[in-house]
Design an enzyme around this catalytic site. Structure first.
Site, PDB file in Angstrom:
ATOM      1  CB  THR A 189      -0.930   0.016   1.215  1.00 46.40           C
ATOM      2  OG1 THR A 189      -0.123   0.073   2.410  1.00 46.40           O
ATOM      3  CG2 THR A 189      -1.789  -1.243   1.271  1.00 46.40           C
ATOM      4  CD  GLU A 333      -5.660  -3.011   1.461  1.00 45.40           C
ATOM      5  OE1 GLU A 333      -5.075  -2.364   2.340  1.00 45.40           O
ATOM      6  OE2 GLU A 333      -6.114  -2.464   0.423  1.00 45.40           O
ATOM      7  CD1 TRP A 441     -22.641  10.675  10.577  1.00 46.91           C
ATOM      8  CD2 TRP A 441     -20.487  11.199  10.372  1.00 46.91           C
ATOM      9  NE1 TRP A 441     -21.976  10.098  11.632  1.00 46.91           N
ATOM     10  CE2 TRP A 441     -20.649  10.403  11.538  1.00 46.91           C
ATOM     11  CE3 TRP A 441     -19.200  11.644  10.038  1.00 46.91           C
ATOM     12  CZ2 TRP A 441     -19.588  10.052  12.356  1.00 46.91           C
ATOM     13  CZ3 TRP A 441     -18.145  11.294  10.861  1.00 46.91           C
ATOM     14  CH2 TRP A 441     -18.342  10.511  12.000  1.00 46.91           C
TER      15      TRP A 441
END
Length: 544
Positions: A189, A333, A441
């Site tokens: 990564t 991943e 949010w």
């Protein structure tokens, strides 16, 4: 009772054997510093067999990790197949990382042999000096003898050029057969939240993933296609496209290090590219060149866009040019493609557009869910949760680190999103990038996409800035197109009617350019470090 069908372990080398035997006319075109290089899949298979023999001479054994620091070109394709096909593990290293991170990766993976482009000579020199003595024993520069760079490496590290290395070998080599669960590739990564972490792929996962990518409702490569992977081969196996291309007998057009808008456009036109792949930033550069020159595409039909959210304005701009953008999503991943946004029948126009702009639906071989706490959220397109994956090409964890899946075998992606009734995933944010203002949010992705819809904006990033009353408030950081101008008020007016009033950014910050990581993604960590206190330091920009 078992059936009576033949069984063969799935091998990456089978792709190359198939392409050379059954698709011999397909070619790999590479743009190099000295011009255009061409070879067929037949040539590639022959050179990969020579390379596999050379690896044995260099002491590479099954399971050994072999590093590459290379651009998208024919030699890197040969390395993909020869290293994995011989039973070793190809460790594709991102040359855009800091030297300390590259050294960390080479040491963590225990790479004894490194293949590198000649133009990375100074980088190799820096990195080699940071490694433990005796770890690196061989550097092979991807060039011929005449272009071999002269650099000083630690004692015990040999240097040779790639062409001399393989020219010394015959192509008499039989690809070995072994357990399909054998490791084939190691990709780290980008390390935006700490040291890079390694994801270890297998032959089985890679073959299944490439076959899934070639499904008609995914990327659907054909023998008649000419594919240009702009997504780097050092980043998640270029989305498995070199393998998928070999399976389909597709010709590859490799841009090398020439990734500016003009170079890519000219290569697309000169080599009659029909399909291309890359991150949105790349296609924004190509679009800017086309608008500047008045160019058009004569053969390009579709582009696979992923790596970060694709702005809605980019979809529309390429529609006008006759090119369809197909949105894909995944992560290192998940090898990486997990979902692709291809259309479904029987939905109204508004739903069809929303689904096209989404991250898409999972490919066969992958499953996906969104959880809030211990419960899976409903697939209503409205309820957000933490996105988790499982499947044949999803990792169980990181190399030489503890297991990373949940108790019931799902991998947490770190993304937050919703799933609609048709299974389309709509990401609202990375969990670490969400903005929580007064208990509400706010999606940074929504803020960014609206900003980019303004004709003067080249790129935008939304972050949470500290606020004395609301804890956090959104600010949008904007880089304008060359020669363009816009005011704070003009940009904020774009949000009217598109988001709730409390979701409108409190301020616009203009910068010359936005920082990007080694894979082209925005470095929001750097932006948060610079601008987290912006509203506190600039009270007139704060919301009331």
């Amino acid at each position: 009772m078992l059936g009576l069908m033949q069984h063969h372990d799935l091998m990456i080398s089978d792709f190359l054997v198939h392409a050379a035997r059954h698709r011999p006319r397909a070619e790999i075109v590479s743009r190099l510093a000295g011009g255009i290089h061409r070879q067929t899949w037949v040539d590639t298979a022959r050179r990969a067999r020579q390379l596999a023999r050379a690896l044995g001479r260099l002491g590479v054994r099954p399971g050994d990790r072999v590093a590459t620091l290379a651009w998208n070109n024919h030699r890197h394709v040969e390395l993909y197949f020869a290293i994995s096909g011989s039973g070793a593990v190809v460790n594709t290293v991102n040359p855009r990382l800091a030297p300390d991170d590259i050294a960390y990766i080479l040491e963590h993976a225990e790479d004894g042999v490194l293949f590198a482009e000649a133009d990375f000579a100074s980088l190799v020199e820096q990195v080699a000096g940071k490694l433990p003595p005796g770890l690196l024993r061989q550097v092979v520069f991807l060039c011929d003898a005449a272009d071999l760079p002269g650099i000083a490496l630690p004692a015990g590290v040999a240097i040779t050029d790639y062409e001399s290395l393989i020219d010394a070998e015959t192509d008499e080599y039989d690809w070995p057969r072994f357990d399909e669960r054998t490791a084939s590739g190691l990709c780290y990564t980008s390390g935006t939240t700490g040291r890079p972490k390694g994801v270890l792929y297998t032959h089985r996962s890679t073959v299944l993933k490439a076959m899934a990518v070639n499904a008609a409702d995914a990327i659907g490569l054909k023998a008649a296609d000419r594919l240009m992977p702009v997504v780097p081969m050092f980043h998640v196996n270029a989305w498995s496209l070199p393998y998928a291309a070999a399976a389909a007998g597709t010709s590859l057009v490799m841009p090398g290090r020439f990734l500016d808008g003009q170079s890519l456009y000219e290569l697309i036109e000169a080599e009659h590219v029909t399909c291309a792949s890359g991150v949105p930033t790349v296609w924004l550069g190509v679009l800017a060149h086309i608008r500047k020159t008045g160019g058009r595409f004569s053969t390009l039909e579709r582009m696979i866009v992923g790596g970060s959210a694709c702005p809605e304005a980019l979809f529309d701009a390429y529609d006008e040019l006759g090119v369809t953008i197909v949105h894909a999503w995944g992560m290192t991943e998940s090898s990486p493609i997990a979902t692709v946004a291809t259309p479904v029948p029987g939905v109204d126009a508004a739903t069809a557009r929303r689904q096209r702009l989404s991250q898409g639906r999972v490919l066969f071989g992958i499953d996906l869910r969104a959880r809030r706490g211990a419960e899976e959220v409903p697939w209503d397109g409205e309820t957000a949760g933490d996105i988790e994956l499982r499947g044949h090409w999803v990792t169980t964890g990181y190399y030489r680190m503890p297991k990373g899946t949940t108790e019931d075998g799902w991998f947490p992606t770190g993304d937050v999103g919703m799933i609609d009734p048709d299974g389309f995933v709509i990401l609202t944010d990375r969990s670490k990038d969400l903005i929580k203002s007064g208990g509400e949010w706010i999606s940074s992705i929504d803020i960014e996409n609206i900003a980019v819809s303004h004709p003067a904006v080249a790129e935008a990033a939304a972050i949470a800035a500290k606020h004395p009353k609301w804890d956090e408030r959104p600010v949008v950081i904007v880089a304008l197109k060359p020669g363009a101008s816009a005011t704070r008020e003009e940009l904020l007016s774009v949000y009217e009617g598109k988001v709730a009033r409390w979701a409108v950014p409190d301020d616009v910050i203009f910068v010359d350019e936005l920082p990007h990581g080694a894979t082209g993604k925005l470095l929001k960590t750097e932006l948060r470090a610079r601008f987290a206190n912006h509203l506190i330091e600039k009270p007139d920009g704060a919301a009331t």
